[in-house]
Write an enzyme that holds these catalytic residues in place. Structure first.
Site, mmCIF file in Angstrom:
data_model
loop_
_atom_site.group_PDB
_atom_site.id
_atom_site.type_symbol
_atom_site.label_atom_id
_atom_site.label_comp_id
_atom_site.label_asym_id
_atom_site.label_seq_id
_atom_site.Cartn_x
_atom_site.Cartn_y
_atom_site.Cartn_z
ATOM 1 C CG HIS A 121 -1.869 -1.022 1.055
ATOM 2 N ND1 HIS A 121 -2.289 -2.015 2.442
ATOM 3 C CD2 HIS A 121 -2.765 -1.682 0.319
ATOM 4 C CE1 HIS A 121 -3.133 -2.823 2.077
ATOM 5 N NE2 HIS A 121 -3.461 -2.523 0.681
ATOM 6 N N GLY A 122 0.570 2.114 -0.902
ATOM 7 C CA GLY A 122 1.414 3.304 -1.003
ATOM 8 C C GLY A 122 1.709 3.992 0.244
ATOM 9 C CG ASP A 123 -1.780 4.444 2.679
ATOM 10 O OD1 ASP A 123 -1.426 3.291 2.464
ATOM 11 O OD2 ASP A 123 -2.712 4.884 3.523
ATOM 12 C CD GLU A 124 -0.455 -0.236 4.898
ATOM 13 O OE1 GLU A 124 0.098 -1.298 4.892
ATOM 14 O OE2 GLU A 124 -1.571 0.084 5.163
ATOM 15 C CG ASN A 182 -3.295 -7.333 0.346
ATOM 16 O OD1 ASN A 182 -2.776 -8.240 -0.179
ATOM 17 N ND2 ASN A 182 -3.904 -7.234 1.493
ATOM 18 C CG HIS A 222 0.526 -4.665 4.782
ATOM 19 N ND1 HIS A 222 -0.180 -4.267 3.876
ATOM 20 C CD2 HIS A 222 1.105 -5.971 4.554
ATOM 21 C CE1 HIS A 222 -0.349 -5.152 2.997
ATOM 22 N NE2 HIS A 222 0.772 -6.196 3.368
ATOM 23 C CE1 TYR A 282 -9.401 -5.564 6.907
ATOM 24 C CE2 TYR A 282 -8.516 -5.450 9.362
ATOM 25 C CZ TYR A 282 -8.202 -5.248 8.081
ATOM 26 O OH TYR A 282 -7.276 -4.634 7.672
ATOM 27 C CD GLU A 304 -1.342 -4.661 8.960
ATOM 28 O OE1 GLU A 304 -0.697 -3.361 8.851
ATOM 29 O OE2 GLU A 304 -2.245 -5.083 8.391
#
Length: 480
Positions: A121-124, A182, A222, A282, A304
């Site tokens: 993910h680009g913001d991670e 993802n 992540h 989730y 994570e």
């Protein structure tokens, strides 16, 4: 206009337009996580689809150009144990560079292979920084630190620092097409992601990579939480509950190896032991983790590794130190545990790409085509019935006791002797002309052939005309 008269191309374009609309997504991708209050601050962090990332927040992180320079600089500095290659390009044409680390990086060996993927993910962006720390640590400590030496000399490690360089530049979650990578993989329950024409180039690059390399296990990094996540990521009815895959115990073990080695992941108050089943956390669909396990036989974790998606750059060395032993121990566990071996054909002595299964576990691990080597991750301290099989050969099984060390187990498979002659040689014989030759009868056929040949030579002169006519009469070809 009636629905039935709508042109199919118009419907296709309409569906594609909806697919490109921005959507709110959770950290691992997939369906939205309802904010029901049970997830506390983690829910709030994960649901920031496009958090406002200032230049000040991004200061100190490597740009894509700087990362590219760092990757190639590593390749030059550590050329004795590394190889740099690209698996493809992003939407905006940025190469997806991979660092391979091994004592023989340009050769294929009968060793396990592991891949780390960052910045899905680009913001991670934490993963891309941590993975460069890992590569440099292994280079600096090879032949100095026992763990570094063990990893470099006994496996092939592949590191992709960024899967989503375009999203990093744009400082948002998806790629340049605003697609969450993802949830762009084919899904086992829903066919929404199964159209290859709409799959993103970054996704296709990963899928082709899996076909080219024989990966034993992998992990993607992540941010937004602190937990080791394992399959399955979704459920058949989209319900939020624990949904384990056939190798559930093995995945729990792998996740625990990471969590227990971490500075504080195992102390989590949100996740018992610092690990979680994806569907219980989730559900998501189209995730990379499940696809790796189903289609590549590759045991993948989703890690994570930072509560904050975009921490200050000054915190990156601390985050690396918190994750260092987790990453090293996860890699070492592939070497120091499990069952490893090769599969050979008894008649030729050559390696064959058979499959290995464990009694009671409904999954298989395939051996490589080059060396016939397999590497099966299983939980230590138990007994297992291990079976090797391949089409055209008789399967073989044996019982092992896996203690704390690895077990080396080779299989030599006997041909099943039931192959149809001629089919591999272009014989177009009818069913009445096919012979099922058993191995035990081969010598009998040879003896009969010799007798017939002798009789032919003895009576050749007396029956020359008749035999000549017979030789040139039309006959069906039969492979022998």
């Amino acid at each position: 206009m009636a629905i039935s008269r709508i042109h199919p191309l118009f419907l296709l374009l309409l569906l594609r337009a909806f697919a490109l609309l921005p959507t709110q997504a959770a950290a691992r991708g997939g369906h939205d996580l309802p904010d029901d209050g049970d997830h506390g601050s983690i829910s709030r962090n994960l649901l920031q689809d496009k958090p406002h990332i200032t230049e000040e927040m991004a200061r100190g992180y490597m740009s894509n150009a700087e990362l590219e320079i760092a990757v190639h600089a590593f390749g030059s500095r550590c050329s004795n144990i590394s190889r740099i290659y690209s698996i493809g390009k992003s939407v905006n044409d940025f190469p997806l560079w991979v660092i391979e680390i091994s004592d023989k990086p340009r050769q294929r060996e009968a060793e396990p292979a592991f891949k780390f993927i960052g910045n899905v993910h680009g913001d991670e962006p934490v993963g891309r920084e941590v993975l460069m720390h890992l590569a440099n640590w292994l280079c600096d400590n090879y032949r100095k630190d026992p763990l570094a030496t063990l990893i470099v000399e006994n496996m092939h490690l592949h590191i992709l620092p960024t899967m989503n360089p375009d999203g990093f530049t744009l400082k948002w979650r998806g790629n340049a097409n605003n697609i969450d990578l993802n949830r762009d993989f084919p899904d086992q329950f829903f066919s929404v992601n199964n159209d290859i024409n709409y799959r993103q180039p970054e996704t296709r690059a990963i899928m082709n990579w899996i076909k080219q390399e024989h990966f034993t296990a992998s992990a993607s990094l992540h941010g937004g939480a602190l937990v080791a996540n394992y399959p399955w990521d979704g459920t058949k009815d989209t319900g939020k509950r624990y949904y384990g895959c056939p190798d559930d115990k093995t995945f729990q073990h792998m996740a625990s190896v990471y969590s227990q080695s971490h500075y504080n992941m195992s102390l989590s108050k949100e996740f018992e032991g610092g690990i979680t089943n994806g569907a219980f956390w989730y559900p998501i669909y189209g995730g990379m983790q499940d696809w790796n396990y189903i289609h590549g036989g590759c045991f993948e974790l989703t890690l994570e590794i930072s509560d904050t998606k975009w921490p200050k750059a000054a915190e990156l060395p601390v985050i690396w130190e918190h994750n260092r032993m987790s990453m090293l121990n996860l890699l070492a566990s592939l070497i120091k545990s499990g069952v490893h071996g090769r599969i050979f054909a008894a008649d030729t002595g050559r390696p064959i790409p058979g499959s290995v299964t464990i009694k009671g576990i409904d999954s298989k691990v395939r051996a490589s085509r080059t060396f016939g080597d397999y590497h099966r991750i299983i939980v230590p301290g138990e007994k297992y019935d291990v079976m090797a099989s391949m089409e055209g050969f008789r399967p073989k099984s044996t019982r092992i006791v896996l203690e704390q060390g690895a077990v080396n187990l080779d299989f030599i498979l006997d041909p099943d002797g039931a192959d149809v002659l001629g089919n591999d040689y272009g014989c177009r014989c009818g069913n009445d002309m096919m012979f099922h030759v058993q191995e035990a009868h081969i010598w009998l056929y040879l003896l009969i052939l010799c007798v017939l040949l002798t009789l032919y030579l003895v009576f050749k002169r007396k029956t020359a005309s008749r035999l000549l006519a017979y030789r040139y009469s039309p006959r069906r070809p039969v492979a022998v």
